[in-house]
Design a protein around this motif. Structure first.
Motif, short mmCIF file in Angstrom:
data_model
loop_
_atom_site.label_atom_id
_atom_site.label_comp_id
_atom_site.label_asym_id
_atom_site.label_seq_id
_atom_site.Cartn_x
_atom_site.Cartn_y
_atom_site.Cartn_z
N LEU A 27 0.83 -1.20 0.00
CA LEU A 27 0.00 0.00 0.00
C LEU A 27 0.86 1.25 0.00
O LEU A 27 0.59 2.22 -0.71
CB LEU A 27 -0.92 0.00 1.23
CG LEU A 27 -2.12 -0.96 1.18
CD1 LEU A 27 -2.82 -0.98 2.54
CD2 LEU A 27 -3.10 -0.54 0.08
N SER A 28 1.94 1.23 0.83
CA SER A 28 2.85 2.37 0.90
C SER A 28 3.53 2.59 -0.44
O SER A 28 3.65 3.71 -0.93
CB SER A 28 3.90 2.14 2.00
OG SER A 28 4.81 3.20 2.05
N SER A 29 3.97 1.47 -1.05
CA SER A 29 4.64 1.56 -2.35
C SER A 29 3.68 2.07 -3.41
O SER A 29 4.03 2.91 -4.26
CB SER A 29 5.18 0.19 -2.76
OG SER A 29 5.77 0.23 -4.03
N ALA A 30 2.44 1.60 -3.36
CA ALA A 30 1.44 2.02 -4.34
C ALA A 30 1.15 3.51 -4.21
O ALA A 30 1.03 4.23 -5.21
CB ALA A 30 0.16 1.22 -4.16
N MET A 31 1.07 3.99 -2.96
CA MET A 31 0.79 5.41 -2.75
C MET A 31 1.94 6.26 -3.26
O MET A 31 1.74 7.31 -3.87
CB MET A 31 0.55 5.70 -1.26
CG MET A 31 0.22 7.16 -1.00
SD MET A 31 -0.19 7.49 0.72
CE MET A 31 -0.74 9.20 0.59
N ALA A 32 3.17 5.78 -3.01
CA ALA A 32 4.34 6.53 -3.47
C ALA A 32 4.36 6.64 -4.98
O ALA A 32 4.80 7.65 -5.53
CB ALA A 32 5.62 5.85 -2.97
N GLN A 33 3.84 5.61 -5.66
CA GLN A 33 3.86 5.61 -7.12
C GLN A 33 2.73 6.44 -7.71
O GLN A 33 2.87 7.04 -8.77
CB GLN A 33 3.77 4.17 -7.63
CG GLN A 33 5.03 3.34 -7.35
CD GLN A 33 4.84 1.88 -7.75
OE1 GLN A 33 3.86 1.53 -8.38
NE2 GLN A 33 5.79 1.04 -7.38
N THR A 34 1.58 6.49 -7.01
CA THR A 34 0.42 7.19 -7.57
C THR A 34 0.23 8.60 -7.02
O THR A 34 -0.46 9.40 -7.63
CB THR A 34 -0.85 6.38 -7.30
OG1 THR A 34 -1.04 6.24 -5.88
CG2 THR A 34 -0.75 4.99 -7.93
N PHE A 35 0.81 8.90 -5.86
CA PHE A 35 0.62 10.22 -5.24
C PHE A 35 1.22 11.31 -6.10
O PHE A 35 2.34 11.16 -6.60
CB PHE A 35 1.27 10.23 -3.85
CG PHE A 35 1.14 11.56 -3.14
CD1 PHE A 35 0.03 11.84 -2.37
CD2 PHE A 35 2.15 12.52 -3.26
CE1 PHE A 35 -0.09 13.06 -1.72
CE2 PHE A 35 2.03 13.74 -2.62
CZ PHE A 35 0.92 14.01 -1.85
N PRO A 36 0.51 12.44 -6.28
CA PRO A 36 -0.84 12.73 -5.81
C PRO A 36 -1.90 12.40 -6.87
O PRO A 36 -1.61 12.46 -8.06
CB PRO A 36 -0.77 14.24 -5.56
CG PRO A 36 0.18 14.73 -6.61
CD PRO A 36 1.20 13.63 -6.81
N THR A 37 -3.09 12.10 -6.41
CA THR A 37 -4.19 11.80 -7.34
C THR A 37 -5.20 12.95 -7.40
O THR A 37 -6.23 12.84 -8.06
CB THR A 37 -4.92 10.52 -6.90
OG1 THR A 37 -5.41 10.69 -5.56
CG2 THR A 37 -3.98 9.32 -6.95
N LYS A 38 -4.89 14.03 -6.70
CA LYS A 38 -5.72 15.24 -6.72
C LYS A 38 -4.82 16.43 -6.36
O LYS A 38 -3.68 16.23 -5.96
CB LYS A 38 -6.90 15.11 -5.74
CG LYS A 38 -6.48 14.96 -4.29
CD LYS A 38 -7.70 14.82 -3.37
CE LYS A 38 -7.27 14.71 -1.90
NZ LYS A 38 -8.45 14.59 -1.01
#
Length: 333
Positions: A27-38
């Motif tokens: 989850l942390s890795s996914a957030m780092a890759q997609t952040f920010p989404t807004k």
């Protein structure tokens, strides 16, 4: 028998724990890759057109393009920065609100006020250092003062008559002037302004006698020959302003320096992945040759490093400001 049962339970729990840890990491890795989404909002206690605001707009332009999401600047000047800081403190700690502040808010204020509406350490987490800068001594273009020696002589000749401006009580300009008073055994009058730009307009018109300012904030009026720089409060002269002597060279106290740094912080509880992502991206922007060149025109120097570098800077400056406030006998309560 009980030992056997406990062993079986422990062995059964291992895959579950491993799966939980792996899921958290993913989850942390996914957030780092997609952040920010807004869009991300940057709250700041600085007025539009100020030095910190100018740098944040450079960051906003480049990060918005890189992220595919806007970095929106929300200027909330006034009240010693408390308005902006309170706004950021109340924000949801999800990575979509950051606070742009300097060492006066995070390292000096705790020594000036007995009660603060925020705790720099408990309420916020460091995200990324941005830049640091030293200050010029700014006077009107038609001022009779030619160097720091003249300013000091005038202050000694008329105690409590010479006025200096700043962008707020407890600002680095206010404390820097108090440091100068203590170092020269003089007494001058502080005139705080809500808007930083008005400080230098008032210097140019003679409404106040002098102020500390950077190449970014006072530079445009210097280039327009409406103000002049008596000295640079740093150990050495600033490239691009090599004709402006240091305070020491201009007849002021030896080794006198007024310096600040600016950094980004987030409400406590902000996901580490978001902080790491912003830190890395801000660092990349500040390290580019183009941005370094832009910052040099402001008299700023990039301050690039991990979030922990801000923590170290806060701790170091807190010790320094504690001594300065005691020595200069500054109290705002």
């Amino acid at each position: 028998m009980h030992t056997t049962v406990r062993t079986q339970i422990f062995r059964s729990a291992i895959p579950l724990c491993a799966a939980f840890l792996m899921g958290t990491t993913c989850l942390s890795s996914a957030m780092a890759q997609t952040f920010p989404t807004k869009p991300v909002r940057s709250v700041a206690p600085y007025s539009p057109g100020s030095g910190p605001d100018a740098v944040m707009r450079i960051l906003s332009d480049r990060l918005s393009r890189s992220w595919g999401q806007q970095l929106v600047i929300d200027n909330k000047p006034g009240a010693n920065g408390f308005i902006a800081i309170a706004d950021a403190k109340r924000a949801t700690p999800d990575g979509y609100t950051v606070l742009q502040v300097d060492n006066t808010h995070m390292a000096l204020a705790p020594h000036l006020f007995k009660q603060l509406p925020y705790d720099p350490v408990k309420d916020f987490e460091p995200v990324a250092p941005v830049y640091f800068t030293n200050f010029f001594v700014v006077v009107a273009a038609n001022s009779p003062w030619k160097d720091m020696g003249d300013l000091i002589k005038a202050a000694k000749a008329a105690p409590g008559d010479i006025t200096y401006g700043s962008w707020g009580i407890g600002s680095v300009a206010h404390v820097g002037a108090a440091m100068l008073e203590a170092a020269t055994d003089t007494k001058m009058v502080h005139v705080p302004f809500k808007d930083m730009g008005n400080v230098y307009t008032s210097v140019a018109t003679g409404d106040i006698k002098w102020a500390f300012g950077t190449a970014a904030t006072a530079g445009p009026m210097y280039q327009a020959k409406k103000v002049k720089f008596l000295a640079f409060a740093a150990p050495k002269r600033l490239p691009g302003y090599a004709d402006v002597p240091t305070v020491s060279e201009a007849g002021g106290p030896a080794g006198f320096e007024v310096k600040t740094w600016v950094g980004l912080f987030a409400p406590t509880g902000t996901p580490k992945a978001a902080i790491d992502k912003m830190n890395a991206d801000v660092g990349k922007v500040m390290a580019t040759a183009e941005v370094k060149e832009r910052l040099a025109t402001f008299g700023f120097e990039p301050f690039v490093g991990a979030p922990g570098e801000l923590t170290k800077a806060m701790e170091r400056d807190s010790r320094m400001f504690s001594e300065i406030v005691k020595r200069a006998k500054i109290s705002l309560d």
